[in-house]
Design a protein around this motif. Structure first.
Motif, PDB file in Angstrom:
ATOM      1  N   PRO A 369       2.251  -2.882   3.431  1.00  0.00           N
ATOM      2  CA  PRO A 369       1.590  -1.854   4.241  1.00  0.00           C
ATOM      3  C   PRO A 369       0.812  -2.500   5.386  1.00  0.00           C
ATOM      4  O   PRO A 369       0.179  -3.539   5.202  1.00  0.00           O
ATOM      5  CB  PRO A 369       0.657  -1.163   3.248  1.00  0.00           C
ATOM      6  CG  PRO A 369       1.277  -1.417   1.904  1.00  0.00           C
ATOM      7  CD  PRO A 369       1.895  -2.777   2.000  1.00  0.00           C
ATOM      8  N   GLU A 370       0.867  -1.893   6.552  1.00  0.00           N
ATOM      9  CA  GLU A 370       0.171  -2.463   7.717  1.00  0.00           C
ATOM     10  C   GLU A 370      -1.349  -2.372   7.556  1.00  0.00           C
ATOM     11  O   GLU A 370      -2.070  -3.270   7.979  1.00  0.00           O
ATOM     12  CB  GLU A 370       0.604  -1.741   8.990  1.00  0.00           C
ATOM     13  CG  GLU A 370       1.991  -2.104   9.457  1.00  0.00           C
ATOM     14  CD  GLU A 370       2.326  -1.460  10.785  1.00  0.00           C
ATOM     15  OE1 GLU A 370       2.409  -2.184  11.791  1.00  0.00           O
ATOM     16  OE2 GLU A 370       2.519  -0.225  10.822  1.00  0.00           O
ATOM     17  N   GLY A 371      -1.821  -1.257   7.027  1.00  0.00           N
ATOM     18  CA  GLY A 371      -3.262  -1.109   6.822  1.00  0.00           C
ATOM     19  C   GLY A 371      -4.067  -1.076   8.099  1.00  0.00           C
ATOM     20  O   GLY A 371      -5.237  -1.471   8.108  1.00  0.00           O
ATOM     21  N   ILE A 372      -3.460  -0.599   9.190  1.00  0.00           N
ATOM     22  CA  ILE A 372      -4.158  -0.630  10.480  1.00  0.00           C
ATOM     23  C   ILE A 372      -5.129   0.545  10.624  1.00  0.00           C
ATOM     24  O   ILE A 372      -5.164   1.451   9.785  1.00  0.00           O
ATOM     25  CB  ILE A 372      -3.170  -0.650  11.646  1.00  0.00           C
ATOM     26  CG1 ILE A 372      -2.334   0.642  11.694  1.00  0.00           C
ATOM     27  CG2 ILE A 372      -2.271  -1.870  11.578  1.00  0.00           C
ATOM     28  CD1 ILE A 372      -1.450   0.731  12.915  1.00  0.00           C
ATOM     29  N   GLY A 373      -5.910   0.510  11.701  1.00  0.00           N
ATOM     30  CA  GLY A 373      -6.922   1.523  11.920  1.00  0.00           C
ATOM     31  C   GLY A 373      -6.781   2.216  13.262  1.00  0.00           C
ATOM     32  O   GLY A 373      -6.108   1.730  14.177  1.00  0.00           O
ATOM     33  N   HIS A 374      -7.424   3.371  13.371  1.00  0.00           N
ATOM     34  CA  HIS A 374      -7.476   4.133  14.622  1.00  0.00           C
ATOM     35  C   HIS A 374      -8.918   4.580  14.860  1.00  0.00           C
ATOM     36  O   HIS A 374      -9.696   4.758  13.907  1.00  0.00           O
ATOM     37  CB  HIS A 374      -6.584   5.370  14.562  1.00  0.00           C
ATOM     38  CG  HIS A 374      -5.215   5.137  14.011  1.00  0.00           C
ATOM     39  ND1 HIS A 374      -4.359   4.176  14.509  1.00  0.00           N
ATOM     40  CD2 HIS A 374      -4.541   5.748  12.996  1.00  0.00           C
ATOM     41  CE1 HIS A 374      -3.223   4.202  13.832  1.00  0.00           C
ATOM     42  NE2 HIS A 374      -3.310   5.147  12.892  1.00  0.00           N
TER      43      HIS A 374
END
Length: 461
Positions: A369-374
């Motif tokens: 999973p990338e687990g990125i944020g916005h």
């Protein structure tokens, strides 16, 4: 002295210059996706003539308006004048390259109905395990980008998104969770598809801003969310101003380093402009999008210097070498990287998402999973004074901007978003031409999922 040229279709290998260009002039090419490519002219090019945007091999088709207009009679390098001295008309065929000759003789490209394609993407997504709402978001986001001229984030993205779901890297059926009091919201994406996570977050932030005047949403455990302008526009069409940020896998190296550390953090700013129109700034913080380099690498084509570095940190025009290296940031290595650090703080560090080199890279084959944020901000001008007064001020700014037309000999200035709006309207009326490589991929997806592509209709160019 900088001159201006226009690329008339995304697939064009040439652009039309809007003034006489002398050898050595730097030509600012306004590309079909809204970006600007700097090209050094290798010869005198008269007003209205064509400049090469990429190297074209002898015998290859010359594309303008997205269709072949002839074939190269010799190798043409980036920046050269493209005219009768190195191009043969289509009636003469492209005998130096049989496949190019076949492409020149091809019939008008088929066009696809936007509504029918969007419904097809939704069916495909459902068949691939997406929830109903996530499938709807996927279809709407991809078709919004495709019909707006942003093909790098349109239908071309469908296959890799589905592959990430099939590998288990993305949970297509997950439901994002929204929590938080007052103006500050926290959104846990639970590893759902990024376009679904960012839509849920944008709608929640917009609803809270309408009530309080402003709201911020901090998103974690998300994935690649496509073109951020789609989410920003959802807020703008409700009469508010939006700022949407995202982080991602490392693509850009710090100054003095050869190892990518930060993503090309995209940023979108949107605002209502009256009727269905919006101001929309939607861009990456690298000189061009990563997908532009990837497309060139797939064709083993050259890219302009200034886009990327190779693995040793040397500027390169080799797209394959660039994919193994790093992208260059806007504003120069020092200022550009500092800007991206600030955006990483807001979109990654603040929400508690994965950041910098901790984000798994899809380009390197990761199925984690990338687990990125916005980061999403919405401000409702209605709570300051009058929403219509805000729109009027923005419209007056646009009028003053357009009033500058002709002062530099180039095209009429326009607010960001106007061109995308025109392309969307054109696509809805005339249908969409899909790039051949993308169409082949969609055809394979249709076979794999048992969801036949909608029928195309022939439309003359």
């Amino acid at each position: 002295m900088s001159k201006i040229a226009l690329q008339l279709a995304a697939s064009d290998c040439v652009a039309s210059v809007l003034a006489d260009v002398q050898q050595g002039d730097v030509v600012a090419v306004q590309r079909h996706d809204g970006s600007v490519q700097q090209v050094a002219a290798q010869a005198h090019i008269p007003f209205g003539h064509k400049i090469a945007l990429e190297d074209v091999r002898s015998g290859a088709a010359i594309l303008k308006y997205g269709v072949p207009i002839g074939c190269a009679t010799q190798t043409i390098t980036t920046g050269q004048h493209v005219h009768v001295h190195n191009v043969r008309g289509i009636m003469g065929g492209c005998s130096a390259n049989e496949s190019a000759a076949q492409e020149v003789a091809a019939p008008p490209a088929p066009r696809y109905d936007v509504v029918a394609l969007q419904a097809w993407v939704e069916r495909v997504s459902l068949a691939s395990g997406f929830s109903q709402s996530a499938a709807h978001d996927m279809a709407e986001a991809l078709m919004d980008a495709e019909s707006s001229g942003v093909a790098t984030h349109g239908l071309r993205r469908l296959a890799p998104y589905l592959q990430r779901v099939a590998s288990g890297a993305v949970n297509a059926g997950a439901t994002p969770h929204v929590s938080g009091a007052a103006a500050l919201l926290s959104i846990d994406g639970h590893n759902a598809p990024g376009v679904h996570v960012i839509r849920v977050a944008a709608d929640a932030v917009a609803q809270r801003a309408q009530h309080l005047g402003a709201s911020v949403g901090l998103v974690r455990h998300s994935n690649h969310a496509g073109a951020l302008g789609w989410a920003a526009n959802r807020i703008a069409r409700q009469g508010m101003v939006a700022l949407v940020l995202s982080n991602g896998p490392a693509l850009i190296a710090p100054p003095g380093s050869t190892v990518p550390f930060l993503s090309n953090s995209p940023i979108a700013i949107a605002a209502p402009l009256g009727a269905d129109a919006t101001f929309l700034l939607d861009m990456a913080t690298s000189t061009v999008s990563r997908d532009r380099v990837r497309q060139a690498a797939e064709k083993n084509a050259q890219i302009p210097l200034g886009w990327a570095l190779d693995a040793s940190g040397t500027p390169t025009s080799d797209a394959v070498a660039a994919m193994a290296g790093s992208m260059l940031p806007i504003g120069g290595p020092a200022r550009g990287f500092a800007l991206i650090l600030g955006l990483e703080l807001l979109s990654g560090v603040l929400p508690g998402a994965l950041t910098d080199i901790l984000v798994p890279s899809k380009d390197k084959g990761s199925i984690q999973p990338e687990g990125i944020g916005h980061f999403i901000l919405a401000v409702d001008p209605a709570h300051l004074n009058d929403r219509e007064a805000f729109i009027q001020r923005l419209q007056q700014l646009e009028q003053r901007l357009v009033g500058q037309s002709g002062s530099g000999g180039g095209p009429t200035p326009r607010l960001p978003g106007r061109r995308r709006q025109q392309l969307r309207e054109q696509a809805q009326q005339q249908g969409l031409v899909i790039a051949s490589a993308t169409l082949q991929t969609l055809t394979q997806i249709a076979r794999d999922t048992g969801c036949p592509l909608p029928a195309a209709r022939e439309v003359s160019s």
